[in-house]
Design a protein around this motif. Structure first.
Motif, PDB file in Angstrom:
ATOM      1  N   ILE A 113     -15.912  49.399  57.384  1.00 40.06           N
ATOM      2  CA  ILE A 113     -15.106  48.617  58.324  1.00 40.06           C
ATOM      3  C   ILE A 113     -15.250  47.109  58.118  1.00 40.06           C
ATOM      4  N   HIS A 114     -16.253  46.678  57.374  1.00 42.04           N
ATOM      5  CA  HIS A 114     -16.445  45.237  57.152  1.00 42.04           C
ATOM      6  C   HIS A 114     -16.019  44.795  55.757  1.00 42.04           C
ATOM      7  N   ILE A 115     -16.108  45.663  54.757  1.00 44.69           N
ATOM      8  CA  ILE A 115     -15.981  45.170  53.374  1.00 44.69           C
ATOM      9  C   ILE A 115     -15.321  46.185  52.450  1.00 44.69           C
ATOM     10  N   ARG A 116     -14.410  46.984  52.955  1.00 51.49           N
ATOM     11  CA  ARG A 116     -13.683  47.912  52.093  1.00 51.49           C
ATOM     12  C   ARG A 116     -12.753  47.137  51.159  1.00 51.49           C
ATOM     13  N   ASP A 117     -12.219  47.844  50.175  1.00 56.75           N
ATOM     14  CA  ASP A 117     -11.281  47.224  49.236  1.00 56.75           C
ATOM     15  C   ASP A 117     -10.137  46.560  50.002  1.00 56.75           C
ATOM     16  N   GLY A 118      -9.784  45.355  49.566  1.00 56.79           N
ATOM     17  CA  GLY A 118      -8.706  44.616  50.214  1.00 56.79           C
ATOM     18  C   GLY A 118      -9.186  43.553  51.179  1.00 56.79           C
ATOM     19  N   ILE A 119     -10.469  43.583  51.542  1.00 58.00           N
ATOM     20  CA  ILE A 119     -11.022  42.543  52.419  1.00 58.00           C
ATOM     21  C   ILE A 119     -11.590  41.446  51.536  1.00 58.00           C
ATOM     22  N   SER A 120     -11.072  40.245  51.694  1.00 62.18           N
ATOM     23  CA  SER A 120     -11.471  39.133  50.837  1.00 62.18           C
ATOM     24  C   SER A 120     -12.846  38.615  51.222  1.00 62.18           C
ATOM     25  N   GLN A 121     -13.417  37.821  50.321  1.00 64.75           N
ATOM     26  CA  GLN A 121     -14.710  37.209  50.616  1.00 64.75           C
ATOM     27  C   GLN A 121     -14.616  36.334  51.863  1.00 64.75           C
ATOM     28  N   ALA A 122     -13.569  35.544  51.967  1.00 69.00           N
ATOM     29  CA  ALA A 122     -13.417  34.653  53.117  1.00 69.00           C
ATOM     30  C   ALA A 122     -13.313  35.452  54.413  1.00 69.00           C
ATOM     31  N   ALA A 123     -12.564  36.555  54.383  1.00 70.22           N
ATOM     32  CA  ALA A 123     -12.418  37.368  55.583  1.00 70.22           C
ATOM     33  C   ALA A 123     -13.741  38.019  55.962  1.00 70.22           C
ATOM     34  N   PHE A 124     -14.485  38.483  54.964  1.00 70.00           N
ATOM     35  CA  PHE A 124     -15.784  39.084  55.245  1.00 70.00           C
ATOM     36  C   PHE A 124     -16.739  38.064  55.845  1.00 70.00           C
ATOM     37  N   VAL A 125     -16.802  36.885  55.260  1.00 70.29           N
ATOM     38  CA  VAL A 125     -17.720  35.848  55.759  1.00 70.29           C
ATOM     39  C   VAL A 125     -17.353  35.467  57.187  1.00 70.29           C
ATOM     40  N   ALA A 126     -16.075  35.346  57.477  1.00 77.61           N
ATOM     41  CA  ALA A 126     -15.647  35.002  58.834  1.00 77.61           C
ATOM     42  C   ALA A 126     -16.032  36.098  59.820  1.00 77.61           C
ATOM     43  N   LEU A 127     -15.809  37.351  59.439  1.00 82.83           N
ATOM     44  CA  LEU A 127     -16.164  38.475  60.306  1.00 82.83           C
ATOM     45  C   LEU A 127     -17.669  38.525  60.538  1.00 82.83           C
ATOM     46  N   ARG A 128     -18.430  38.419  59.453  1.00 84.22           N
ATOM     47  CA  ARG A 128     -19.886  38.534  59.546  1.00 84.22           C
ATOM     48  C   ARG A 128     -20.468  37.393  60.375  1.00 84.22           C
ATOM     49  N   THR A 129     -19.944  36.193  60.180  1.00 84.46           N
ATOM     50  CA  THR A 129     -20.440  35.031  60.915  1.00 84.46           C
ATOM     51  C   THR A 129     -20.169  35.184  62.408  1.00 84.46           C
ATOM     52  N   ARG A 182     -19.701  38.008  64.088  1.00 84.90           N
ATOM     53  CA  ARG A 182     -20.528  39.086  64.642  1.00 84.90           C
ATOM     54  C   ARG A 182     -21.971  38.644  64.821  1.00 84.90           C
ATOM     55  N   ASP A 183     -22.504  37.962  63.826  1.00 87.21           N
ATOM     56  CA  ASP A 183     -23.905  37.549  63.899  1.00 87.21           C
ATOM     57  C   ASP A 183     -24.158  36.597  65.056  1.00 87.21           C
ATOM     58  N   ALA A 184     -23.167  35.795  65.386  1.00 87.28           N
ATOM     59  CA  ALA A 184     -23.330  34.820  66.471  1.00 87.28           C
ATOM     60  C   ALA A 184     -23.565  35.497  67.815  1.00 87.28           C
ATOM     61  N   GLY A 185     -23.140  36.747  67.951  1.00 89.21           N
ATOM     62  CA  GLY A 185     -23.298  37.435  69.225  1.00 89.21           C
ATOM     63  C   GLY A 185     -24.386  38.483  69.249  1.00 89.21           C
ATOM     64  N   LEU A 186     -25.155  38.608  68.167  1.00 86.49           N
ATOM     65  CA  LEU A 186     -26.182  39.643  68.095  1.00 86.49           C
ATOM     66  C   LEU A 186     -27.489  39.178  68.726  1.00 86.49           C
ATOM     67  N   ALA A 187     -28.127  40.072  69.465  1.00 88.17           N
ATOM     68  CA  ALA A 187     -29.463  39.799  69.982  1.00 88.17           C
ATOM     69  C   ALA A 187     -30.489  39.977  68.874  1.00 88.17           C
ATOM     70  N   MET A 188     -31.679  39.426  69.075  1.00 91.91           N
ATOM     71  CA  MET A 188     -32.758  39.657  68.119  1.00 91.91           C
ATOM     72  C   MET A 188     -33.140  41.128  68.138  1.00 91.91           C
ATOM     73  N   PRO A 189     -33.499  41.698  66.992  1.00 90.00           N
ATOM     74  CA  PRO A 189     -33.956  43.091  66.976  1.00 90.00           C
ATOM     75  C   PRO A 189     -35.157  43.292  67.894  1.00 90.00           C
ATOM     76  N   ARG A 190     -35.217  44.464  68.496  1.00 90.78           N
ATOM     77  CA  ARG A 190     -36.255  44.769  69.485  1.00 90.78           C
ATOM     78  C   ARG A 190     -37.667  44.578  68.941  1.00 90.78           C
ATOM     79  N   LEU A 191     -37.879  44.930  67.687  1.00 85.75           N
ATOM     80  CA  LEU A 191     -39.232  44.921  67.123  1.00 85.75           C
ATOM     81  C   LEU A 191     -39.439  43.817  66.091  1.00 85.75           C
ATOM     82  N   ILE A 192     -38.588  42.791  66.076  1.00 84.43           N
ATOM     83  CA  ILE A 192     -38.680  41.801  65.010  1.00 84.43           C
ATOM     84  C   ILE A 192     -40.023  41.068  65.002  1.00 84.43           C
ATOM     85  N   LEU A 193     -40.556  40.716  66.158  1.00 87.08           N
ATOM     86  CA  LEU A 193     -41.790  39.926  66.179  1.00 87.08           C
ATOM     87  C   LEU A 193     -43.008  40.739  65.740  1.00 87.08           C
TER      88      LEU A 193
END
Length: 285
Positions: free
Chosen positions: A226-242, A244-255
């Motif tokens: 859903i993020h990087i199948r054929d037909g999704i450009s690098q620019a589109a992937f970077v925009a999507l990933r950026t 999504r990452d902006a709204g993610l919480a820290m992983p529960r066990l990261i520390l």
């Protein structure tokens, strides 16, 4: 060659076991140690069940392969090394990751960020041998700078967090040293392995109604991710990933995880009362 995958329910993590059945030699990828955060108690029940399977086959563990320093579970690599004598393998840029997190956790001077906690530091293009099988190291940074994938006989690859199942996408890139442009290029390297190559995942977070899946072929990822199948450009992937990452919480066990995992799965040195401690940096993130 046989592969069996074990799903750690609490952390949604896969530990994979690959065996050369003729020579009875094995490797384990991304082993998980049990951890109860409420009590601070570690456990080995999950990984002991994997070791039991090796014992049933009378198979000798040669390598423990870490795809990166995980932020969502504690590694059981050091435990496996102590139990079996296996060598722990990780990408050379682990030294960069150790340097970053040793500052975050204000590690004591006795902690040296030079990778010596691991046994074998590998770089892109290096090879390992397990019996009759060749394991090629493929650098796949982006999620972290130290991410590597392990390609076995050009048939299967253990890819860490680079890709998830096609219906859940790709790894986050907002950890220190992460980069979505870099991840895009790393995934293209995996796609170039060929449509029939099977990619073994480190995690699965299945939507309701779907059982957890441990692998997908390159073709399945290219057609359906859903993020990087054929037909999704690098620019589109970077925009999507950026976004999504902006709204993610820290992983529960990261520390707790990173304090253990930069040590190859070993606990911090015990203090004068014989107890090991983890740090919790306050108001830092």
């Amino acid at each position: 060659m046989q592969i069996q995958s074990f799903y750690h329910q609490d952390t949604s993590t896969y530990t994979h076991w690959l065996e050369d059945t003729e020579q009875q030699l094995s490797l384990i990828v991304d082993p998980v140690m049990d951890f109860d955060q409420k009590s601070g108690r570690t456990g080995t029940g999950f990984i002991d069940a994997v070791l039991d399977r090796l014992a049933e086959k009378n198979s000798r563990l040669v390598y423990v392969l870490e795809t990166h320093a995980h932020a969502d579970h504690l590694s059981a690599a050091d435990y496996l090394r102590r139990q079996t004598g296996a060598s722990i393998v990780i990408g050379q840029p682990i030294k960069q990751v150790q340097g970053t997190f040793s500052k975050i956790f204000n590690e004591p001077a006795t902690f040296v960020a030079d990778g010596h906690q691991f046994d074998v530091l590998v770089a892109d293009g290096d090879t390992l041998t397990l019996g009759d099988h060749q394991i090629r190291v493929l650098a796949t940074p982006g999620h972290t700078p130290a991410c590597v994938s392990y390609v076995v006989d050009e048939q299967v690859a253990f890819i860490g967090d680079t890709l998830f199942a096609p219906d859940t996408g790709t790894a986050r890139c907002d950890f220190p040293g992460g980069d979505s442009d870099t991840l895009y290029h790393s995934i293209q390297r995996l796609f170039a392995l060929g449509d029939g190559v099977r990619l073994y995942l480190c995690h699965d977070y299945p939507p309701d109604g779907r059982p957890a899946m441990s692998s997908a072929t390159v073709a399945e990822q290219r057609q359906h991710n859903i993020h990087i199948r054929d037909g999704i450009s690098q620019a589109a992937f970077v925009a999507l990933r950026t976004a999504r990452d902006a709204g993610l919480a820290m992983p529960r066990l990261i520390l707790p995880s990173l304090q253990i995992n930069i040590r190859a799965g070993a606990l911090p040195d015990a203090e004068d009362n014989g107890v090991s401690y983890l740090k919790l940096p306050l108001n830092l993130f």
